[in-house]
Design a protein around this motif. Sequence first.
Motif, PDB file in Angstrom:
ATOM      1  N   HIS A   1       4.259   1.478   6.858  1.00  0.00           N
ATOM      2  CA  HIS A   1       3.540   2.694   7.252  1.00  0.00           C
ATOM      3  C   HIS A   1       3.910   3.081   8.689  1.00  0.00           C
ATOM      4  N   ALA A   2       3.865   4.417   8.971  1.00  0.00           N
ATOM      5  CA  ALA A   2       4.050   4.908  10.340  1.00  0.00           C
ATOM      6  C   ALA A   2       3.420   6.287  10.440  1.00  0.00           C
ATOM      7  N   LEU A   3       2.213   6.355  11.034  1.00  0.00           N
ATOM      8  CA  LEU A   3       1.504   7.624  11.234  1.00  0.00           C
ATOM      9  C   LEU A   3       1.369   8.394   9.915  1.00  0.00           C
ATOM     10  N   ASN A   4       1.969   9.587   9.837  1.00  0.00           N
ATOM     11  CA  ASN A   4       1.809  10.428   8.657  1.00  0.00           C
ATOM     12  C   ASN A   4       2.953  10.296   7.665  1.00  0.00           C
ATOM     13  N   HIS A   5       3.760   9.248   7.773  1.00  0.00           N
ATOM     14  CA  HIS A   5       4.854   9.077   6.831  1.00  0.00           C
ATOM     15  C   HIS A   5       5.091   7.592   6.584  1.00  0.00           C
ATOM     16  N   VAL A   6       5.902   7.335   5.554  1.00  0.00           N
ATOM     17  CA  VAL A   6       6.319   5.975   5.206  1.00  0.00           C
ATOM     18  C   VAL A   6       7.775   5.812   5.605  1.00  0.00           C
ATOM     19  N   VAL A   7       8.093   4.697   6.251  1.00  0.00           N
ATOM     20  CA  VAL A   7       9.458   4.431   6.712  1.00  0.00           C
ATOM     21  C   VAL A   7      10.101   3.421   5.775  1.00  0.00           C
ATOM     22  N   ILE A   8      11.287   3.782   5.286  1.00  0.00           N
ATOM     23  CA  ILE A   8      12.096   2.883   4.459  1.00  0.00           C
ATOM     24  C   ILE A   8      13.339   2.525   5.258  1.00  0.00           C
ATOM     25  N   GLU A   9      13.527   1.227   5.542  1.00  0.00           N
ATOM     26  CA  GLU A   9      14.636   0.785   6.376  1.00  0.00           C
ATOM     27  C   GLU A   9      15.580  -0.097   5.572  1.00  0.00           C
ATOM     28  N   VAL A  10      16.873   0.173   5.717  1.00  0.00           N
ATOM     29  CA  VAL A  10      17.929  -0.655   5.109  1.00  0.00           C
ATOM     30  C   VAL A  10      18.823  -1.134   6.249  1.00  0.00           C
ATOM     31  N   GLU A  11      18.788  -2.428   6.526  1.00  0.00           N
ATOM     32  CA  GLU A  11      19.503  -2.992   7.665  1.00  0.00           C
ATOM     33  C   GLU A  11      20.484  -4.050   7.174  1.00  0.00           C
ATOM     34  N   ASP A  12      21.746  -3.953   7.689  1.00  0.00           N
ATOM     35  CA  ASP A  12      22.764  -4.938   7.301  1.00  0.00           C
ATOM     36  C   ASP A  12      23.376  -5.542   8.546  1.00  0.00           C
ATOM     37  N   ASP A  13      24.143  -6.628   8.326  1.00  0.00           N
ATOM     38  CA  ASP A  13      24.823  -7.297   9.442  1.00  0.00           C
ATOM     39  C   ASP A  13      26.327  -7.074   9.373  1.00  0.00           C
ATOM     40  N   GLY A  14      26.709  -5.863   8.910  1.00  0.00           N
ATOM     41  CA  GLY A  14      28.121  -5.529   8.756  1.00  0.00           C
ATOM     42  C   GLY A  14      28.802  -5.145  10.052  1.00  0.00           C
ATOM     43  N   PRO A  15      29.963  -4.480   9.963  1.00  0.00           N
ATOM     44  CA  PRO A  15      30.778  -4.178  11.149  1.00  0.00           C
ATOM     45  C   PRO A  15      30.184  -3.083  12.027  1.00  0.00           C
ATOM     46  N   GLY A  16      29.157  -2.359  11.563  1.00  0.00           N
ATOM     47  CA  GLY A  16      28.556  -1.310  12.379  1.00  0.00           C
ATOM     48  C   GLY A  16      29.389  -0.035  12.416  1.00  0.00           C
TER      49      GLY A  16
ATOM     50  N   THR B   1       0.813  -1.229   0.000  1.00  0.00           N
ATOM     51  CA  THR B   1       0.000   0.000   0.000  1.00  0.00           C
ATOM     52  C   THR B   1       0.841   1.271   0.000  1.00  0.00           C
ATOM     53  N   CYS B   2       2.157   1.118   0.154  1.00  0.00           N
ATOM     54  CA  CYS B   2       3.044   2.295   0.187  1.00  0.00           C
ATOM     55  C   CYS B   2       3.673   2.604  -1.164  1.00  0.00           C
ATOM     56  N   LEU B   3       3.411   1.798  -2.189  1.00  0.00           N
ATOM     57  CA  LEU B   3       4.182   1.880  -3.426  1.00  0.00           C
ATOM     58  C   LEU B   3       3.873   3.115  -4.266  1.00  0.00           C
ATOM     59  N   ASP B   4       2.742   3.787  -4.017  1.00  0.00           N
ATOM     60  CA  ASP B   4       2.401   4.955  -4.844  1.00  0.00           C
ATOM     61  C   ASP B   4       2.925   6.265  -4.271  1.00  0.00           C
ATOM     62  N   ILE B   5       3.576   6.233  -3.134  1.00  0.00           N
ATOM     63  CA  ILE B   5       4.087   7.477  -2.538  1.00  0.00           C
ATOM     64  C   ILE B   5       5.229   8.034  -3.369  1.00  0.00           C
ATOM     65  N   GLN B   6       5.320   9.373  -3.431  1.00  0.00           N
ATOM     66  CA  GLN B   6       6.362  10.037  -4.205  1.00  0.00           C
ATOM     67  C   GLN B   6       7.618  10.237  -3.364  1.00  0.00           C
TER      68      GLN B   6
ATOM     69  N   SER C   1      17.080   4.368   8.662  1.00  0.00           N
ATOM     70  CA  SER C   1      15.651   4.572   8.418  1.00  0.00           C
ATOM     71  C   SER C   1      15.441   5.923   7.750  1.00  0.00           C
ATOM     72  N   LEU C   2      14.729   5.912   6.626  1.00  0.00           N
ATOM     73  CA  LEU C   2      14.367   7.138   5.911  1.00  0.00           C
ATOM     74  C   LEU C   2      12.870   7.388   6.096  1.00  0.00           C
ATOM     75  N   TYR C   3      12.502   8.652   6.335  1.00  0.00           N
ATOM     76  CA  TYR C   3      11.107   9.012   6.577  1.00  0.00           C
ATOM     77  C   TYR C   3      10.595   9.876   5.427  1.00  0.00           C
ATOM     78  N   ILE C   4       9.561   9.387   4.728  1.00  0.00           N
ATOM     79  CA  ILE C   4       8.972  10.095   3.595  1.00  0.00           C
ATOM     80  C   ILE C   4       7.547  10.499   3.979  1.00  0.00           C
ATOM     81  N   LEU C   5       7.259  11.796   3.933  1.00  0.00           N
ATOM     82  CA  LEU C   5       5.921  12.267   4.281  1.00  0.00           C
ATOM     83  C   LEU C   5       4.895  11.774   3.270  1.00  0.00           C
ATOM     84  N   LYS C   6       3.737  11.351   3.765  1.00  0.00           N
ATOM     85  CA  LYS C   6       2.661  10.926   2.872  1.00  0.00           C
ATOM     86  C   LYS C   6       2.013  12.125   2.179  1.00  0.00           C
ATOM     87  N   GLU C   7       1.896  13.224   2.895  1.00  0.00           N
ATOM     88  CA  GLU C   7       1.333  14.438   2.307  1.00  0.00           C
ATOM     89  C   GLU C   7       2.258  15.594   2.621  1.00  0.00           C
TER      90      GLU C   7
END
Length: 487
Positions: free
Chosen positions: A398-413, A360-365, A468-474
Amino acid sequence: MKHLQKKIWLLAIVVLIIMVIIWISLTYYNQKMQDQYNQILERYLVMNELNMISQETVTSLNAYLLDPSDANYRTIERRKNRMRQLYEEVTAFRNTDNESELTNYTNLTVSLVEMTERSVNFQISGEIETAKSALNEAIHIADYVSEMRLSVIDKELRTYDIFYREMIDRSEKLTELGVWLLITIILMLLFFTYWFSLRITKPLEKLTESAKRLSKGQFDREIEADSKDETAILAGTFEQMRININNLFIETKQKARLEAELQKSKYLLKESQLLSLQSQINPHFLFNTLNTLSKKAYIEGSEETSDLLVSIADLMRYNLRHMDKPTALHEELHVLKQYIQIQKARYTDRLTFITEIDETCLDIQIPGMTLQPIVENAIIHAVEPSEDGGTILFRVRHALNHVVIEVEDDGPGMTEEKIEMLKDARAVTSEKGNGIGFKNVVQRLKLFNASDDVVDIVSQPGQGTKISLYILKERSGQTYDQSSHSG
């Protein structure tokens, strides 16, 4: 501000002194007249009350003779005591002018009290007729008391007639004095206000004229002030500011001219570099060539190589077409899928890429080329250095008024210091990256969201990293142009 404060305090003190003098004078004369008036009124009130008590005493005596009860007896005693008190007060009113009338008046009051006592005593001893005779005598005395009161009051009025007229004259003079004092105060206030305002506004007018000249760009005329208060300090500071602005203006014009020349040189250099690049590589020729190689590989049976060439061609085409405008999230995910396909061809089983995507998040700009640089950094730092490779988890939710895009790795930190540097946008593009880099992505997201709260980093040494990247829905409707911020 000491000098200006002294002037203000001086004006306030002068006004206060005048008001205090007027208030004290008016209060004194008013109180004096009030006291005299109260004394006269008190005399009338006391004599009037004495007359009323006399009549009430006779009435009480009559009631007692009709009904010799204890209650009626106590009423007579109470009123006799009150008559004695009023007698003492009336006696104090005696003077040379009313001595005769007041003496007769007080004697009648004493006679009334005595006659009342005689009537009561006769009633107690059973001599009813004698008690009634005493009552009649008391009634006559009460009438005399009332008539004598009028004579005393008439004498008082004649005696204080001059005083009444003096009170009226004083009241008129006091009113006249108040008018003249008011006029005097107004004139003095006008004078002091004019003098005080002139001492302040005159230097300020000169400063205002100087400010107008400066606003018109006239920095060559010196600013002067003839006052000795804070205005002179302000004028001196203003003059120093004029000198500094004039010097800065001259210096800025010189720098602007040099900057314009430098920008023109840079523009010409970039234009020449672009023309040189275009002459070396024609994008359409490159796309056509990759497509031709893909078809040739497919014909020859190298389907994997064909798919890889198609992904490269599509990726290059997307990069050139979408860097200057927002795009839908599903388009970014399609390009990211092609990018991962290219990287899997390079790292094979060393790269594990897992996705958890809310459809349901795929149409966000979002801004173009946002996901690839983040995933590319994760591959560079988490997969490439390790012989066993690594795992990257890509999540959209989804998260409230924005969409959260998370990229998580198991690297050295990363350390806290490194995280803070990245959050402060001080991180530079990775030397192994594609030229877009983490800093550029964060800056474009801030412009896109019109907010600084667009990224969050959670990481510890040896425990991987989650971005984590936060993209506003509106968004608020602002225009977003990446072309001026990309690269």
